[in-house]
Design a protein around this motif. Structure first.
Motif, PDB file in Angstrom:
ATOM      1  N   TYR A 161       0.843  -1.184   0.000  1.00 49.61           N
ATOM      2  CA  TYR A 161       0.000   0.000   0.000  1.00 49.61           C
ATOM      3  C   TYR A 161       0.885   1.243   0.000  1.00 49.61           C
ATOM      4  CZ  TYR A 161      -3.674  -3.191   1.723  1.00 49.61           C
ATOM      5  OH  TYR A 161      -4.580  -4.219   1.878  1.00 49.61           O
ATOM      6  N   ALA A 162       0.416   2.300  -0.588  1.00 44.10           N
ATOM      7  CA  ALA A 162       1.078   3.600  -0.522  1.00 44.10           C
ATOM      8  C   ALA A 162       0.087   4.559   0.127  1.00 44.10           C
ATOM      9  CB  ALA A 162       1.472   4.074  -1.911  1.00 44.10           C
ATOM     10  N   GLU A 163       0.334   4.919   1.388  1.00 41.38           N
ATOM     11  CA  GLU A 163      -0.624   5.708   2.162  1.00 41.38           C
ATOM     12  C   GLU A 163      -0.105   7.106   2.462  1.00 41.38           C
ATOM     13  OE1 GLU A 163      -3.721   4.544   2.578  1.00 41.38           O
ATOM     14  OE2 GLU A 163      -2.944   2.892   1.368  1.00 41.38           O
ATOM     15  N   THR A 164      -1.022   7.996   2.752  1.00 39.67           N
ATOM     16  CA  THR A 164      -0.698   9.410   2.925  1.00 39.67           C
ATOM     17  C   THR A 164      -0.677   9.807   4.400  1.00 39.67           C
ATOM     18  OG1 THR A 164      -1.751   9.909   0.808  1.00 39.67           O
ATOM     19  CG2 THR A 164      -1.366  11.756   2.299  1.00 39.67           C
ATOM     20  N   VAL A 165       0.366  10.486   4.823  1.00 39.70           N
ATOM     21  CA  VAL A 165       0.494  10.965   6.197  1.00 39.70           C
ATOM     22  C   VAL A 165      -0.525  12.073   6.446  1.00 39.70           C
ATOM     23  CG1 VAL A 165       2.025  12.106   7.852  1.00 39.70           C
ATOM     24  CG2 VAL A 165       2.934  10.352   6.304  1.00 39.70           C
ATOM     25  N   THR A 166      -1.277  11.940   7.529  1.00 42.38           N
ATOM     26  CA  THR A 166      -2.316  12.918   7.852  1.00 42.38           C
ATOM     27  C   THR A 166      -1.991  13.761   9.090  1.00 42.38           C
ATOM     28  OG1 THR A 166      -3.529  11.304   9.202  1.00 42.38           O
ATOM     29  CG2 THR A 166      -4.101  11.441   6.855  1.00 42.38           C
ATOM     30  N   GLU A 167      -1.063  13.288   9.902  1.00 40.18           N
ATOM     31  CA  GLU A 167      -0.737  14.007  11.145  1.00 40.18           C
ATOM     32  C   GLU A 167       0.643  13.578  11.628  1.00 40.18           C
ATOM     33  OE1 GLU A 167      -2.364  14.332  15.772  1.00 40.18           O
ATOM     34  OE2 GLU A 167      -3.640  13.423  14.218  1.00 40.18           O
ATOM     35  N   VAL A 168       1.403  14.516  12.160  1.00 43.59           N
ATOM     36  CA  VAL A 168       2.718  14.225  12.741  1.00 43.59           C
ATOM     37  C   VAL A 168       2.837  14.999  14.039  1.00 43.59           C
ATOM     38  CG1 VAL A 168       5.224  14.283  12.435  1.00 43.59           C
ATOM     39  CG2 VAL A 168       3.751  13.955  10.445  1.00 43.59           C
ATOM     40  N   HIS A 169       3.273  14.328  15.101  1.00 48.05           N
ATOM     41  CA  HIS A 169       3.439  14.991  16.397  1.00 48.05           C
ATOM     42  C   HIS A 169       4.762  14.549  17.016  1.00 48.05           C
ATOM     43  CE1 HIS A 169       1.982  16.948  20.143  1.00 48.05           C
ATOM     44  NE2 HIS A 169       2.737  16.031  20.715  1.00 48.05           N
ATOM     45  N   HIS A 170       5.636  15.502  17.285  1.00 47.07           N
ATOM     46  CA  HIS A 170       6.929  15.217  17.901  1.00 47.07           C
ATOM     47  C   HIS A 170       6.833  15.478  19.408  1.00 47.07           C
ATOM     48  CE1 HIS A 170       9.240  14.767  14.122  1.00 47.07           C
ATOM     49  NE2 HIS A 170       8.311  15.587  13.649  1.00 47.07           N
ATOM     50  N   TYR A 171       7.159  14.457  20.195  1.00 47.93           N
ATOM     51  CA  TYR A 171       7.087  14.573  21.648  1.00 47.93           C
ATOM     52  C   TYR A 171       8.401  15.070  22.241  1.00 47.93           C
ATOM     53  CZ  TYR A 171       2.609  12.167  21.503  1.00 47.93           C
ATOM     54  OH  TYR A 171       1.306  11.852  21.250  1.00 47.93           O
ATOM     55  N   THR A 172       9.484  14.465  21.819  1.00 44.70           N
ATOM     56  CA  THR A 172      10.823  14.852  22.289  1.00 44.70           C
ATOM     57  C   THR A 172      11.767  14.746  21.098  1.00 44.70           C
ATOM     58  OG1 THR A 172      11.602  12.615  22.852  1.00 44.70           O
ATOM     59  CG2 THR A 172      10.281  13.764  24.518  1.00 44.70           C
ATOM     60  N   ASP A 173      13.055  14.974  21.361  1.00 42.19           N
ATOM     61  CA  ASP A 173      14.028  14.809  20.283  1.00 42.19           C
ATOM     62  C   ASP A 173      14.295  13.342  19.986  1.00 42.19           C
ATOM     63  OD1 ASP A 173      15.359  14.127  22.570  1.00 42.19           O
ATOM     64  OD2 ASP A 173      17.058  15.475  22.281  1.00 42.19           O
ATOM     65  N   ARG A 174      13.608  12.448  20.708  1.00 41.05           N
ATOM     66  CA  ARG A 174      13.778  11.008  20.488  1.00 41.05           C
ATOM     67  C   ARG A 174      12.492  10.286  20.091  1.00 41.05           C
ATOM     68  NH1 ARG A 174      14.625   7.815  24.270  1.00 41.05           N
ATOM     69  NH2 ARG A 174      15.908   6.326  23.086  1.00 41.05           N
ATOM     70  N   LEU A 175      11.341  10.926  20.281  1.00 38.48           N
ATOM     71  CA  LEU A 175      10.067  10.231  20.080  1.00 38.48           C
ATOM     72  C   LEU A 175       9.076  11.056  19.268  1.00 38.48           C
ATOM     73  CD1 LEU A 175       9.581   9.006  23.768  1.00 38.48           C
ATOM     74  CD2 LEU A 175      10.320   7.587  21.844  1.00 38.48           C
ATOM     75  N   PHE A 176       8.347  10.382  18.379  1.00 34.53           N
ATOM     76  CA  PHE A 176       7.284  11.046  17.633  1.00 34.53           C
ATOM     77  C   PHE A 176       6.248  10.015  17.206  1.00 34.53           C
ATOM     78  CE2 PHE A 176       9.703   9.281  14.212  1.00 34.53           C
ATOM     79  CZ  PHE A 176       8.893   9.235  13.088  1.00 34.53           C
ATOM     80  N   ARG A 177       5.092  10.499  16.860  1.00 34.90           N
ATOM     81  CA  ARG A 177       4.044   9.638  16.318  1.00 34.90           C
ATOM     82  C   ARG A 177       3.531  10.246  15.024  1.00 34.90           C
ATOM     83  NH1 ARG A 177      -1.254  11.419  16.684  1.00 34.90           N
ATOM     84  NH2 ARG A 177      -1.620  13.085  18.186  1.00 34.90           N
ATOM     85  N   PHE A 178       2.961   9.405  14.180  1.00 34.49           N
ATOM     86  CA  PHE A 178       2.309   9.912  12.982  1.00 34.49           C
ATOM     87  C   PHE A 178       1.108   9.043  12.659  1.00 34.49           C
ATOM     88  CE2 PHE A 178       5.318   6.801  11.373  1.00 34.49           C
ATOM     89  CZ  PHE A 178       4.658   6.168  10.332  1.00 34.49           C
ATOM     90  N   ARG A 179       0.175   9.652  11.956  1.00 34.56           N
ATOM     91  CA  ARG A 179      -1.024   8.954  11.496  1.00 34.56           C
ATOM     92  C   ARG A 179      -1.065   9.027   9.981  1.00 34.56           C
ATOM     93  NH1 ARG A 179      -4.969   7.796  15.263  1.00 34.56           N
ATOM     94  NH2 ARG A 179      -6.663   8.046  13.757  1.00 34.56           N
ATOM     95  N   MET A 180      -1.658   8.000   9.369  1.00 37.30           N
ATOM     96  CA  MET A 180      -1.761   7.981   7.918  1.00 37.30           C
ATOM     97  C   MET A 180      -3.063   7.309   7.516  1.00 37.30           C
ATOM     98  SD  MET A 180       1.051   5.064   6.898  1.00 37.30           S
ATOM     99  CE  MET A 180       0.658   3.303   6.926  1.00 37.30           C
ATOM    100  N   THR A 181      -3.415   7.476   6.258  1.00 31.49           N
ATOM    101  CA  THR A 181      -4.645   6.885   5.747  1.00 31.49           C
ATOM    102  C   THR A 181      -4.582   5.366   5.862  1.00 31.49           C
ATOM    103  OG1 THR A 181      -3.702   6.926   3.514  1.00 31.49           O
ATOM    104  CG2 THR A 181      -5.116   8.776   4.155  1.00 31.49           C
ATOM    105  N   ARG A 182      -5.750   4.757   5.951  1.00 32.90           N
ATOM    106  CA  ARG A 182      -5.847   3.310   6.067  1.00 32.90           C
ATOM    107  C   ARG A 182      -6.553   2.740   4.838  1.00 32.90           C
ATOM    108  NH1 ARG A 182      -8.800  -0.080  11.001  1.00 32.90           N
ATOM    109  NH2 ARG A 182      -8.801  -2.130   9.960  1.00 32.90           N
TER     110      ARG A 182
END
Length: 272
Positions: free
Chosen positions: A20-41
């Motif tokens: 699958y080739a999915e599109t990133v919808t959200e990115v959130h950086h918590y620290t300089d070591r951790l982040f999360r992202f959401r993408m289409t399903r």
């Protein structure tokens, strides 16, 4: 005669077959070591809460994949992932620079052992995690099935510093405020966060040490682990996996799998 127009379009990246080739919808950086992202399903993508998928990027013209637990529950319309940032990591050095609209590749078959089906029936479920090992539990604690199967769900999360615990606290707050999850989870969900390098935090130390000295159970107000009623899931560093697994075995629990459910399960898939 007019000169030919210069070609300014960017050639589309060729997507490998079977992914699958999915599109990133959200990115959130918590620290300089951790982040999360959401993408289409993808509409046809099915998984069990707690499973992982192989996700990746096109790097130097070739796809590079790593195993990532799907942090969103099976009912979510999008897919969420929680990741470390490794400056020289083959994939994470690129993944941490994701922006909304970017493309992420994902293989079509999810798998994993951190699923409710791999556990025998019980009353209390412990989810032992360190760092980004909380990701599969982020999926499971947002799945109503988890609360249907267990009377008490205890999310244990250990990080080095307090700032690295925020993802877990955000998850629990989301559940407490959710329209229907708040009622389903109710008093069943307990969150125990601990740090190893911040002396100002109430709960300190490695979870394995807190299990050995009994402080984990005292703080939670529960008896020591009982193989008759307690079940466990483990996800974290290799050393933590090995040590926690042995503590559960010493307590009388047996490791399970999809083919043979047991009293505890381990996830052995790692990112770089």
């Amino acid at each position: 005669m007019n000169a030919p127009a210069l070609k300014t379009e960017i050639e589309p990246v060729a997507i490998p077959a079977g992914v699958y080739a999915e599109t990133v919808t959200e990115v959130h950086h918590y620290t300089d070591r951790l982040f999360r992202f959401r993408m289409t399903r993808p509409a046809e993508f099915r998984f069990r809460s707690g499973e992982f998928a192989m996700i990746g990027l096109m790097i130097d013209g070739k796809p590079l994949y790593r195993a990532y637990s799907v942090a969103s529950p099976a009912w979510d319309e999008e897919l969420e992932f929680f990741s470390i940032k490794v400056p020289d990591g083959p994939l994470t050095s690129h993944l941490q620079n994701l922006q909304i609209g970017d493309t992420v590749l994902m293989r079509k078959k999810p798998t994993g052992t951190l699923v409710n089906d791999a556990l025998l029936p019980g009353k209390r479920l412990y989810m032992f995690s360190t760092g980004t090992g909380i990701a599969p539990f982020a999926s499971l604690i947002r799945d109503p099935e988890t609360y249907e199967k267990f009377e008490e769900v205890i999310l244990v999360h250990t990080c080095r510093e307090v700032s690295e615990l925020k993802y877990g606290f955000d998850l629990v707050e989301e559940i407490r405020n959710h329209e229907f999850l708040s009622e389903i989870a109710g008093v069943k969900l307990k969150h125990y966060a601990t740090v190893t390098r911040d002396a100002n935090y109430p709960h300190q130390g490695r979870v394995t040490d807190l299990m050995r000295n009994g402080k984990l159970f005292t703080d939670l107000g529960v008896p020591p682990i009982d193989p008759e009623i307690d079940r466990g899931m483990i996800c974290g560093s290799a050393a933590m996996l090995k040590e926690t697994k042995q503590l559960l075995i010493d307590a009388g629990l047996n490791e399970g799998a999809n083919s043979k459910p047991g009293e505890f399960v381990i996830e052995r898939a790692f990112v770089d």
